[in-house]
Design a protein around this motif. Structure first.
Motif, PDB file in Angstrom:
ATOM      1  N   GLU A  34      44.633 -31.226  45.612  1.00  0.00           N
ATOM      2  CA  GLU A  34      44.785 -32.176  44.503  1.00  0.00           C
ATOM      3  C   GLU A  34      43.540 -32.184  43.620  1.00  0.00           C
ATOM      4  OE1 GLU A  34      46.265 -34.901  41.879  1.00  0.00           O
ATOM      5  OE2 GLU A  34      47.322 -33.682  43.358  1.00  0.00           O
ATOM      6  N   ARG A  37      43.727 -28.986  41.570  1.00  0.00           N
ATOM      7  CA  ARG A  37      44.775 -29.071  40.546  1.00  0.00           C
ATOM      8  C   ARG A  37      44.343 -29.947  39.387  1.00  0.00           C
ATOM      9  NH1 ARG A  37      47.943 -32.287  38.587  1.00  0.00           N
ATOM     10  NH2 ARG A  37      47.684 -33.927  40.127  1.00  0.00           N
ATOM     11  N   ARG A  38      43.670 -31.076  39.691  1.00  0.00           N
ATOM     12  CA  ARG A  38      43.208 -31.988  38.652  1.00  0.00           C
ATOM     13  C   ARG A  38      42.203 -31.297  37.717  1.00  0.00           C
ATOM     14  NH1 ARG A  38      40.611 -35.955  41.475  1.00  0.00           N
ATOM     15  NH2 ARG A  38      42.488 -36.103  42.712  1.00  0.00           N
ATOM     16  N   ASP A  41      44.084 -28.667  35.635  1.00  0.00           N
ATOM     17  CA  ASP A  41      44.881 -29.335  34.596  1.00  0.00           C
ATOM     18  C   ASP A  41      44.011 -29.857  33.455  1.00  0.00           C
ATOM     19  OD1 ASP A  41      47.268 -28.809  35.830  1.00  0.00           O
ATOM     20  OD2 ASP A  41      47.525 -30.830  36.688  1.00  0.00           O
ATOM     21  N   SER A  42      42.816 -30.362  33.778  1.00  0.00           N
ATOM     22  CA  SER A  42      41.950 -30.910  32.725  1.00  0.00           C
ATOM     23  C   SER A  42      41.368 -29.805  31.843  1.00  0.00           C
ATOM     24  CB  SER A  42      40.832 -31.759  33.333  1.00  0.00           C
ATOM     25  OG  SER A  42      39.898 -30.938  34.004  1.00  0.00           O
ATOM     26  N   ARG A  44      43.242 -26.914  31.216  1.00  0.00           N
ATOM     27  CA  ARG A  44      44.399 -26.034  30.975  1.00  0.00           C
ATOM     28  C   ARG A  44      44.350 -25.352  29.606  1.00  0.00           C
ATOM     29  NH1 ARG A  44      49.005 -25.249  33.498  1.00  0.00           N
ATOM     30  NH2 ARG A  44      48.648 -26.994  34.882  1.00  0.00           N
TER      31      ARG A  44
END
Length: 181
Positions: A34, A37-38, A41-42, A44
């Motif tokens: 997690e 992934r965070r 994603d931030s 991306r």
């Protein structure tokens, strides 16, 4: 978005885009899926833009040289670079302790702590103006071992158009090696 995760003893999460466009996330052992992934994603937008740019550069690049072509580039480097190093070293009042030609792909040249210079054979695919800029850059490290303001003053005093010459290295290389002068 696909990415590979490499866990290590590092303290932070870092995202790397490989030359072929693959995304590698380097993370501490304690980082959870997690957490990773965070972070991905931030970032991306940056990752997607960088992957696109890497893939475009790869598509625009000339094909990988054959072993014979690499031998020819190395031969031309051994013939051409010592003359350019001697020419610029005399003008800059510095003296390298050695000169080597390598097959480095991530840097054009380097200067060791003992003032020995290395140049990538792939440099020989570029115009003489760009080659001279790399030679001057590495010779300047004999006097200044960092990339501080004094280093760039010395480089630009020697080659006032240094930045324009270095910009040539950002263009796709010529397929044919320039003939030494």
């Amino acid at each position: 978005m696909d990415y590979a995760v490499v866990h290590s003893g590092r303290r932070t999460i870092a995202i790397q885009i490989q030359r072929d466009g693959r995304v590698v996330v380097r993370a501490p052992y304690a980082a959870t899926a997690e957490d990773i992934r965070r972070v991905v994603d931030s970032h991306r937008d940056w990752v997607e833009k960088t992957v696109r740019r890497q893939q475009e550069q790869l598509a625009a690049s000339p094909p990988e040289p054959t072993a014979q072509e690499m031998q020819e580039l190395a031969r031309q480097g051994r013939e051409y670079l010592p003359r350019r190093v001697a020419y610029w070293a005399a003008r800059m009042d510095v003296m390298p302790t050695g000169l080597h030609i390598t097959a480095a792909r991530t840097r054009w040249g380097s200067c060791s702590g003992k003032n020995s210079l290395c140049f990538s054979l792939f440099l020989m695919r570029y115009p003489p103006e760009a080659i001279d800029a790399v030679v001057v850059h590495e010779l300047a490290h004999i006097r200044h071992k960092n990339h501080g303001p004094d280093f760039y003053r010395f480089v630009e005093k020697t080659l006032p158009d240094y930045r324009q010459r270095i910009a040539l290295l950002k263009q796709p290389p010529a397929i044919k090696v320039p003939e030494p002068k």
